[in-house]
Design an enzyme around this catalytic site. Structure first.
Site, mmCIF file in Angstrom:
data_model
loop_
_atom_site.group_PDB
_atom_site.id
_atom_site.type_symbol
_atom_site.label_atom_id
_atom_site.label_comp_id
_atom_site.label_asym_id
_atom_site.label_seq_id
_atom_site.Cartn_x
_atom_site.Cartn_y
_atom_site.Cartn_z
ATOM 1 N N ASP A 69 0.077 10.017 4.099
ATOM 2 C CA ASP A 69 0.355 8.587 4.198
ATOM 3 C C ASP A 69 -0.169 8.041 5.533
ATOM 4 O O ASP A 69 0.239 8.498 6.596
ATOM 5 C CB ASP A 69 1.874 8.378 4.115
ATOM 6 C CG ASP A 69 2.254 6.913 4.132
ATOM 7 O OD1 ASP A 69 2.454 6.349 3.044
ATOM 8 O OD2 ASP A 69 2.340 6.329 5.232
ATOM 9 N N TYR A 75 -2.285 2.089 11.763
ATOM 10 C CA TYR A 75 -2.012 3.296 12.555
ATOM 11 C C TYR A 75 -3.238 3.678 13.403
ATOM 12 O O TYR A 75 -3.120 4.468 14.334
ATOM 13 C CB TYR A 75 -1.646 4.509 11.679
ATOM 14 C CG TYR A 75 -0.431 4.366 10.797
ATOM 15 C CD1 TYR A 75 0.463 3.307 10.937
ATOM 16 C CD2 TYR A 75 -0.163 5.315 9.811
ATOM 17 C CE1 TYR A 75 1.570 3.195 10.111
ATOM 18 C CE2 TYR A 75 0.944 5.211 8.984
ATOM 19 C CZ TYR A 75 1.806 4.144 9.138
ATOM 20 O OH TYR A 75 2.898 4.040 8.311
ATOM 21 N N LYS A 85 -2.547 1.302 3.908
ATOM 22 C CA LYS A 85 -1.827 0.015 3.841
ATOM 23 C C LYS A 85 -2.635 -1.137 4.425
ATOM 24 O O LYS A 85 -3.376 -0.947 5.404
ATOM 25 C CB LYS A 85 -0.494 0.128 4.604
ATOM 26 C CG LYS A 85 0.292 1.367 4.239
ATOM 27 C CD LYS A 85 1.647 1.448 4.898
ATOM 28 C CE LYS A 85 2.256 2.833 4.654
ATOM 29 N NZ LYS A 85 1.822 3.861 5.601
ATOM 30 N N HIS A 103 1.690 -3.752 3.935
ATOM 31 C CA HIS A 103 2.469 -3.029 4.948
ATOM 32 C C HIS A 103 3.845 -3.659 5.198
ATOM 33 O O HIS A 103 4.815 -2.939 5.463
ATOM 34 C CB HIS A 103 1.669 -2.930 6.253
ATOM 35 C CG HIS A 103 1.999 -1.741 7.077
ATOM 36 N ND1 HIS A 103 1.071 -1.013 7.777
ATOM 37 C CD2 HIS A 103 3.176 -1.124 7.311
ATOM 38 C CE1 HIS A 103 1.666 -0.016 8.404
ATOM 39 N NE2 HIS A 103 2.942 -0.050 8.136
#
Ligand code: A2P
Length: 271
Positions: A48, A53, A78, A111
């Site tokens: 994931d 990120y 996401k 997200h």
């Protein structure tokens, strides 16, 4: 270990491995690369990540270098929470797709229902607009399933009322003592798989005396009991660690919690 290869079946029939390796806060470069390689070697088949990120390239490279067949893997990424218009949503998906460089995505999530600097603000129209892009990406086979993250009941209701495809998953913050009962029940009623991020409360459960007592009784670690708790509730845990021994430990959860253990854990509040 069966928890790594057992799957939940989402409403569209797509199978998703029951434990995912979370990569939030794992920095790009060697840290993300090495931890994903370790996770894949330990048998995780579900990773994931997110554009936000900033580690998709390292994640993608680790997956490609692992030699594991792409068909055996499940990759989630996401759309950044701040993007609420179609043009930028398409562009963001292309960036993720290029960064990961793994062909299709398995699950693409919004997200959050609002930008992180305006939590709770109303973006119903924007979420519907980007969801239409998600439906196009699904139709085109660019992603095998689509979902949301951090959506509560109101957010889900307004999306469901205005769009065709019901989200296949809702990824929310979920751990012992913080189980979001309304959102979880609503999601399950609509056949939306609940995924739990921060199953260890970003580490805060790890010195919990009450969970420790149960763990000791079972000869397991607090992390293992906490992760197993999600599985017992049909919530998909996304533990994360950069420590190889913990990455393995968190997946070694093929045991059951008794009705008594579950009742005790259900009674804890850690909001
Ligand atoms: P580290 O990455 O240094 O191993 P969550 O999944 O709830 O976000 O929690 C992640 C945090 O918990 C990280 O700080 C991680 O530290 C730590 N952690 C993950 N697994 C374990 C474990 N099995 N034992 C102790 N700490 C763990």
């Amino acid at each position: 270990m069966s928890a790594l290869t057992d799957t939940f079946r989402m409403a569209n029939g797509v199978e998703i491995p029951k434990i995912g390796f979370g990569t939030w806060q794992i920095t790009d470069g060697p840290s993300a690369y090495d931890s994903v390689r370790t996770a894949l070697e330990a048998g995780y088949r579900h990773i994931d990540t997110a554009l936000a990120y900033g580690n998709e390239e390292s994640v993608g490279r680790a997956v490609r270098d692992s030699g594991v067949d792409r068909d055996e893997l499940f990759i989630t990424t996401k759309l950044p929470a701040e993007i609420k218009d179609a043009a930028r949503a398409r562009e963001a998906f292309e960036r993720s797709s290029k960064g990961l460089d793994l062909g299709h995505v398995d699950l693409y999530l919004i997200h959050a229902p609002w930008p992180w600097n305006a939590i709770g603000s109303d973006h119903r129209a924007g979420n519907i607009e980007v969801w239409k892009v998600f439906e196009e990406l699904l139709d085109a086979g660019r992603t095998r399933s689509i979902g949301v993250s951090n959506f509560e009941v109101d957010d889900l209701e307004s999306l469901l009322a205005a769009t065709d495809v019901v989200p296949h998953a809702n990824q929310i913050r979920w751990f012992v003592g913080h189980t979001q009962p309304e959102t979880t029940a609503f999601s399950k009623e609509h056949d939306i798989l609940v995924e739990g991020y921060s199953p260890l409360a970003t580490g805060e459960l790890l010195d919990d005396r009450e969970i420790a007592a149960i763990a000791e009784r079972l000869g397991r670690s607090i992390a293992q009991v906490s992760i197993r708790y999600l599985l017992e509730k049909d919530v998909l845990p996304l533990p994360k660690s950069t420590t190889p021994s913990r990455i393995r430990e968190n997946a070694d959860v093929d045991f059951t919690l008794s009705g008594e253990d579950l009742a005790e854990l259900d009674g804890l509040s850690r909001d």
